[in-house]
Design a protein around this motif. Structure first.
Motif, PDB file in Angstrom:
ATOM      1  N   CYS A 157       0.835  -1.193   0.000  1.00  0.00           N
ATOM      2  CA  CYS A 157       0.000   0.000   0.000  1.00  0.00           C
ATOM      3  C   CYS A 157       0.875   1.250   0.000  1.00  0.00           C
ATOM      4  CB  CYS A 157      -0.892   0.020   1.244  1.00  0.00           C
ATOM      5  SG  CYS A 157      -2.017  -1.394   1.345  1.00  0.00           S
ATOM      6  N   ILE A 158       0.536   2.182  -0.900  1.00  0.00           N
ATOM      7  CA  ILE A 158       1.245   3.454  -0.973  1.00  0.00           C
ATOM      8  C   ILE A 158       0.222   4.565  -0.728  1.00  0.00           C
ATOM      9  CG2 ILE A 158       2.587   5.028  -2.419  1.00  0.00           C
ATOM     10  CD1 ILE A 158       3.516   2.659  -4.035  1.00  0.00           C
ATOM     11  N   PRO A 159       0.449   5.391   0.291  1.00  0.00           N
ATOM     12  CA  PRO A 159      -0.471   6.512   0.500  1.00  0.00           C
ATOM     13  C   PRO A 159      -0.572   7.362  -0.767  1.00  0.00           C
ATOM     14  CG  PRO A 159       0.940   6.257   2.403  1.00  0.00           C
ATOM     15  CD  PRO A 159       1.486   5.343   1.331  1.00  0.00           C
ATOM     16  N   ASN A 160      -1.764   7.809  -1.087  1.00  0.00           N
ATOM     17  CA  ASN A 160      -1.971   8.591  -2.305  1.00  0.00           C
ATOM     18  C   ASN A 160      -1.127   9.855  -2.322  1.00  0.00           C
ATOM     19  OD1 ASN A 160      -3.650   6.629  -3.254  1.00  0.00           O
ATOM     20  ND2 ASN A 160      -5.534   7.723  -2.792  1.00  0.00           N
ATOM     21  N   SER A 161      -0.802  10.406  -1.163  1.00  0.00           N
ATOM     22  CA  SER A 161       0.030  11.606  -1.106  1.00  0.00           C
ATOM     23  C   SER A 161       1.499  11.301  -1.428  1.00  0.00           C
ATOM     24  CB  SER A 161      -0.069  12.267   0.272  1.00  0.00           C
ATOM     25  OG  SER A 161       0.377  11.366   1.273  1.00  0.00           O
ATOM     26  N   TRP A 162       1.903  10.008  -1.439  1.00  0.00           N
ATOM     27  CA  TRP A 162       3.291   9.618  -1.728  1.00  0.00           C
ATOM     28  C   TRP A 162       3.491   9.168  -3.165  1.00  0.00           C
ATOM     29  CZ3 TRP A 162       5.060   5.642   2.504  1.00  0.00           C
ATOM     30  CH2 TRP A 162       4.929   6.199   3.777  1.00  0.00           C
ATOM     31  N   ILE A 163       2.413   8.890  -3.889  1.00  0.00           N
ATOM     32  CA  ILE A 163       2.474   8.203  -5.181  1.00  0.00           C
ATOM     33  C   ILE A 163       3.538   8.787  -6.111  1.00  0.00           C
ATOM     34  CG2 ILE A 163       1.174   7.766  -7.312  1.00  0.00           C
ATOM     35  CD1 ILE A 163      -0.150   5.991  -5.503  1.00  0.00           C
ATOM     36  N   HIS A 164       3.613  10.090  -6.227  1.00  0.00           N
ATOM     37  CA  HIS A 164       4.539  10.693  -7.184  1.00  0.00           C
ATOM     38  C   HIS A 164       5.923  10.947  -6.591  1.00  0.00           C
ATOM     39  CE1 HIS A 164       1.340  10.981 -10.043  1.00  0.00           C
ATOM     40  NE2 HIS A 164       0.583  11.565  -9.140  1.00  0.00           N
ATOM     41  N   ARG A 165       6.096  10.706  -5.298  1.00  0.00           N
ATOM     42  CA  ARG A 165       7.387  10.948  -4.659  1.00  0.00           C
ATOM     43  C   ARG A 165       8.124   9.671  -4.307  1.00  0.00           C
ATOM     44  NH1 ARG A 165       6.251  14.001   0.500  1.00  0.00           N
ATOM     45  NH2 ARG A 165       4.371  12.792   0.444  1.00  0.00           N
ATOM     46  N   CYS A 166       7.412   8.568  -4.265  1.00  0.00           N
ATOM     47  CA  CYS A 166       7.996   7.350  -3.710  1.00  0.00           C
ATOM     48  C   CYS A 166       7.473   6.144  -4.481  1.00  0.00           C
ATOM     49  CB  CYS A 166       7.592   7.264  -2.240  1.00  0.00           C
ATOM     50  SG  CYS A 166       8.142   5.813  -1.401  1.00  0.00           S
ATOM     51  N   GLY A 167       8.351   5.249  -4.870  1.00  0.00           N
ATOM     52  CA  GLY A 167       7.941   4.104  -5.657  1.00  0.00           C
ATOM     53  C   GLY A 167       7.660   2.850  -4.848  1.00  0.00           C
ATOM     54  N   PHE A 168       7.695   2.945  -3.537  1.00  0.00           N
ATOM     55  CA  PHE A 168       7.450   1.765  -2.711  1.00  0.00           C
ATOM     56  C   PHE A 168       6.476   2.107  -1.592  1.00  0.00           C
ATOM     57  CE2 PHE A 168      10.750   4.004  -0.503  1.00  0.00           C
ATOM     58  CZ  PHE A 168      10.450   3.829   0.832  1.00  0.00           C
ATOM     59  N   GLY A 169       5.875   1.061  -1.042  1.00  0.00           N
ATOM     60  CA  GLY A 169       4.946   1.249   0.057  1.00  0.00           C
ATOM     61  C   GLY A 169       5.243   0.264   1.178  1.00  0.00           C
ATOM     62  N   PHE A 170       4.245  -0.025   1.962  1.00  0.00           N
ATOM     63  CA  PHE A 170       4.369  -0.969   3.071  1.00  0.00           C
ATOM     64  C   PHE A 170       3.331  -2.061   2.892  1.00  0.00           C
ATOM     65  CE2 PHE A 170       6.170   2.958   4.636  1.00  0.00           C
ATOM     66  CZ  PHE A 170       7.383   2.503   5.160  1.00  0.00           C
ATOM     67  N   TRP A 171       3.647  -3.234   3.414  1.00  0.00           N
ATOM     68  CA  TRP A 171       2.814  -4.416   3.199  1.00  0.00           C
ATOM     69  C   TRP A 171       1.814  -4.596   4.334  1.00  0.00           C
ATOM     70  CZ3 TRP A 171       2.973  -7.031  -1.311  1.00  0.00           C
ATOM     71  CH2 TRP A 171       4.030  -6.714  -2.176  1.00  0.00           C
ATOM     72  N   TYR A 172       0.555  -4.797   3.949  1.00  0.00           N
ATOM     73  CA  TYR A 172      -0.537  -5.013   4.893  1.00  0.00           C
ATOM     74  C   TYR A 172      -1.334  -6.240   4.474  1.00  0.00           C
ATOM     75  CZ  TYR A 172       0.145  -0.525   7.199  1.00  0.00           C
ATOM     76  OH  TYR A 172       0.658   0.509   7.926  1.00  0.00           O
ATOM     77  N   LEU A 173      -1.912  -6.924   5.467  1.00  0.00           N
ATOM     78  CA  LEU A 173      -2.777  -8.066   5.191  1.00  0.00           C
ATOM     79  C   LEU A 173      -4.196  -7.587   4.922  1.00  0.00           C
ATOM     80  CD1 LEU A 173      -1.480 -10.471   7.982  1.00  0.00           C
ATOM     81  CD2 LEU A 173      -0.774 -10.346   5.579  1.00  0.00           C
ATOM     82  N   GLU A 174      -5.016  -8.470   4.348  1.00  0.00           N
ATOM     83  CA  GLU A 174      -6.361  -8.090   3.930  1.00  0.00           C
ATOM     84  C   GLU A 174      -7.233  -7.585   5.075  1.00  0.00           C
ATOM     85  OE1 GLU A 174      -9.610  -9.482   0.650  1.00  0.00           O
ATOM     86  OE2 GLU A 174      -8.191 -10.958   1.389  1.00  0.00           O
TER      87      GLU A 174
END
Length: 82
Positions: A51-68
């Motif tokens: 998951c990548i916060p929408n505010s990070w999308i254009h600044r960062c190419g990675f996110g953090f992993w979450y379960l369903e």
């Protein structure tokens, strides 16, 4: 079913990377709206979502992993101000 590109909201903390089992961490603030960037399925059937916060999308190419059960799928609706 959650797919790559879906919008989700973080609703719980997740397992701390490299931490002890049950050690939870809030990598992304609870309530944050994110976009699912990737999906991984483990041999035991566990599914994790990057998951990548929408505010990070254009600044960062990675996110953090979450379960369903730590995210919920949803969408925005435009409501005109009166």
């Amino acid at each position: 079913m959650i797919k790559v590109g879906d919008m989700v909201k973080i609703i719980k903390k997740t397992q701390k990377a490299g931490g002890e089992p049950g050690e939870l961490y809030e990598y992304i603030e609870i309530g944050t709206v994110c976009t699912v960037n990737d999906i991984e399925r483990s041999d035991d059937g566990t599914v994790a979502y990057e998951c990548i916060p929408n505010s990070w999308i254009h600044r960062c190419g990675f996110g953090f992993w979450y379960l369903e059960d730590e995210i919920e799928k949803g969408h925005y609706e435009w409501v005109k101000d009166e």
